[in-house]
Design a protein around this motif. Structure first.
Motif, PDB file in Angstrom:
ATOM      1  N   ALA A   1       0.817  -1.206   0.000  1.00 60.51           N
ATOM      2  CA  ALA A   1       0.000   0.000   0.000  1.00 60.51           C
ATOM      3  C   ALA A   1       0.850   1.254   0.000  1.00 60.51           C
TER       4      ALA A   1
ATOM      5  N   TYR B   1     -21.875  -1.566   2.950  1.00 59.25           N
ATOM      6  CA  TYR B   1     -21.138  -2.089   4.095  1.00 59.25           C
ATOM      7  C   TYR B   1     -20.604  -0.956   4.966  1.00 59.25           C
TER       8      TYR B   1
ATOM      9  N   ALA C   1     -16.665  -6.953  -2.778  1.00 55.70           N
ATOM     10  CA  ALA C   1     -16.640  -5.895  -1.768  1.00 55.70           C
ATOM     11  C   ALA C   1     -15.704  -6.273  -0.621  1.00 55.70           C
ATOM     12  N   ILE C   2     -15.688  -7.567  -0.260  1.00 54.45           N
ATOM     13  CA  ILE C   2     -14.850  -8.001   0.858  1.00 54.45           C
ATOM     14  C   ILE C   2     -13.391  -8.079   0.446  1.00 54.45           C
ATOM     15  N   SER C   3     -13.127  -8.621  -0.761  1.00 55.73           N
ATOM     16  CA  SER C   3     -11.740  -8.956  -1.088  1.00 55.73           C
ATOM     17  C   SER C   3     -10.974  -7.814  -1.722  1.00 55.73           C
ATOM     18  N   ASP C   4     -11.651  -6.760  -2.159  1.00 55.97           N
ATOM     19  CA  ASP C   4     -10.941  -5.674  -2.842  1.00 55.97           C
ATOM     20  C   ASP C   4     -10.273  -4.776  -1.824  1.00 55.97           C
ATOM     21  N   THR C   5      -8.980  -4.967  -1.606  1.00 56.09           N
ATOM     22  CA  THR C   5      -8.283  -4.146  -0.623  1.00 56.09           C
ATOM     23  C   THR C   5      -7.648  -2.920  -1.267  1.00 56.09           C
TER      24      THR C   5
ATOM     25  N   LEU D   1     -10.667   0.988  -1.979  1.00 65.06           N
ATOM     26  CA  LEU D   1     -11.520   1.104  -0.803  1.00 65.06           C
ATOM     27  C   LEU D   1     -12.391   2.332  -0.926  1.00 65.06           C
TER      28      LEU D   1
ATOM     29  N   LYS E   1      -0.317  -7.832   4.995  1.00 65.27           N
ATOM     30  CA  LYS E   1      -1.558  -7.242   4.510  1.00 65.27           C
ATOM     31  C   LYS E   1      -2.204  -8.038   3.388  1.00 65.27           C
TER      32      LYS E   1
ATOM     33  N   LEU F   1      -4.952 -10.680   4.187  1.00 65.38           N
ATOM     34  CA  LEU F   1      -6.183 -10.310   4.887  1.00 65.38           C
ATOM     35  C   LEU F   1      -7.201  -9.714   3.940  1.00 65.38           C
ATOM     36  N   LEU F   2      -8.473  -9.978   4.262  1.00 63.76           N
ATOM     37  CA  LEU F   2      -9.549  -9.335   3.508  1.00 63.76           C
ATOM     38  C   LEU F   2     -10.075  -8.156   4.324  1.00 63.76           C
ATOM     39  N   ASN F   3     -10.925  -7.334   3.701  1.00 65.79           N
ATOM     40  CA  ASN F   3     -11.497  -6.201   4.422  1.00 65.79           C
ATOM     41  C   ASN F   3     -12.389  -6.693   5.551  1.00 65.79           C
TER      42      ASN F   3
ATOM     43  N   ILE G   1     -15.558  -6.693   7.870  1.00 67.92           N
ATOM     44  CA  ILE G   1     -16.930  -6.221   7.639  1.00 67.92           C
ATOM     45  C   ILE G   1     -17.609  -6.040   8.987  1.00 67.92           C
ATOM     46  N   LEU G   2     -18.147  -4.856   9.220  1.00 69.61           N
ATOM     47  CA  LEU G   2     -18.863  -4.609  10.463  1.00 69.61           C
ATOM     48  C   LEU G   2     -20.325  -4.387  10.129  1.00 69.61           C
ATOM     49  N   ILE G   3     -21.196  -5.208  10.725  1.00 74.66           N
ATOM     50  CA  ILE G   3     -22.631  -5.085  10.459  1.00 74.66           C
ATOM     51  C   ILE G   3     -23.307  -4.730  11.765  1.00 74.66           C
TER      52      ILE G   3
END
Lengths: 145, 150
Positions: free
Chosen positions: A14, A104, A137-141, A144, B25, B28-30, B32-34
């Motif tokens: 990053a 999200y 949405a989850i895997s795209d780091t 963002l 990094k 890891l995946l993002n 998620i908070l719900i």
């Protein structure tokens, strides 16, 4: 072998992220978009307003102000909409992923009204876009929202 | 839920759940908070070989607060027998699950998911039942005790 490692680290690191546009330019663009969105909401044309808000989302920057500014805009459109199904029907499929990421973000806020709305939209968007949308949405780091 | 075996990159012959250590990094995946509302939320953090689900349970008053804490501590203490439970919940949450690729190899994935979902559904019911029984017992005891003074 050493080359492969270097290449891999530069793609995923990053810190070597290059910003193509400065934050000020992006914020100015978002302000322009917000005027357009306000106009569209007054007509009211919710689907067009949502498309305008989602188009050119600041995913290629790391500046938090730009991201918050665009999120406020998207949030404004979502709260103003009454007809949830109609809104998603007319949405461009390319914008599904961005909308899912914003949903999200909305679910993370904790505010009851926002979360209720985001949960309803999430269900509809999932029916339309499928599980791939959630996975992206989850895997795209990198991109963002 | 796709978890695969991933030996540790830093230390030879070690195999750690990456979501706990967060060393690299790219693994890891993002997260998620719900949030359902201000009181209840669920955090899902995922990595290449492990998945951590943390839940904050609704606690309306002091009594529910104490009951939830004691009940979930009771479960967490027996995390060995649950296998997928974490001994200590993540900071800010009431209970945490840690599912690794080894669990997925031994057990059915859909069953694991069903387990977590059923847990979330039943926990509110359990705490309400506990609260009801505490109140009933208290009332009975108080009635009996005060009867002798009437």
């Amino acid at each position: 072998m050493a080359d492969d490692e270097d290449n891999a680290s530069s793609v995923l690191d990053a810190d070597t992220f290059i910003e193509t546009e400065s934050p000020e330019v992006i914020i100015a663009r978002i302000e322009g978009k917000s005027r357009q969105v306000e106009r569209l909401l007054r007509i009211p044309q919710y689907a067009e307003a949502l498309e305008t808000a989602l188009m050119d989302a600041p995913t290629q920057t790391r500046d938090e102000r730009c991201k918050s500014a665009n999120w406020i805009l998207v949030h404004r459109v979502l709260m103003a909409t009454k007809d949830v199904d109609g809104l998603l029907m007319g949405l461009n499929p390319e914008l599904h992923d961005i909308l899912m990421k914003y949903l999200y973000r909305g679910l993370a806020t904790g505010d009851r009204i926002t979360c209720d709305l985001c949960l309803r939209l999430h269900e509809r968007l999932f029916d339309m876009a499928g599980i791939g949308c959630i996975m992206r949405a989850i895997s795209d780091t990198q991109n963002l929202v | 839920m796709c978890l695969q075996n991933f030996p540790c990159q830093e230390v030879e012959r070690h195999n750690k759940p990456e979501v706990e250590f967060k060393t690299s990094k790219e693994l890891l995946l993002n997260p998620i908070l719900i949030c359902r509302n201000e009181a209840e939320k669920c955090l899902i953090e995922s990595s290449i070989n492990s998945l951590r689900i943390s839940i904050k349970v609704k606690q309306a008053d002091e009594l529910e607060n104490i009951l939830a804490k004691k009940f979930l501590r009771f479960l967490s203490m027996r995390a060995e027998s649950f296998q997928v439970l974490r001994r200590k919940p993540v900071q800010g949450y009431d209970i945490s699950f840690l599912i690794t690729n080894f669990h997925c190899e031994e057990m059915f994935k859909h069953k694991l998911i069903d387990f977590v979902v059923a847990f979330m559904e039943d926990i509110d019911k359990e705490i309400s039942e506990l609260k009801l029984s505490v109140n009933t017992r208290g009332r009975l005891v108080a009635t009996e005790f005060l009867r002798q003074f009437t």
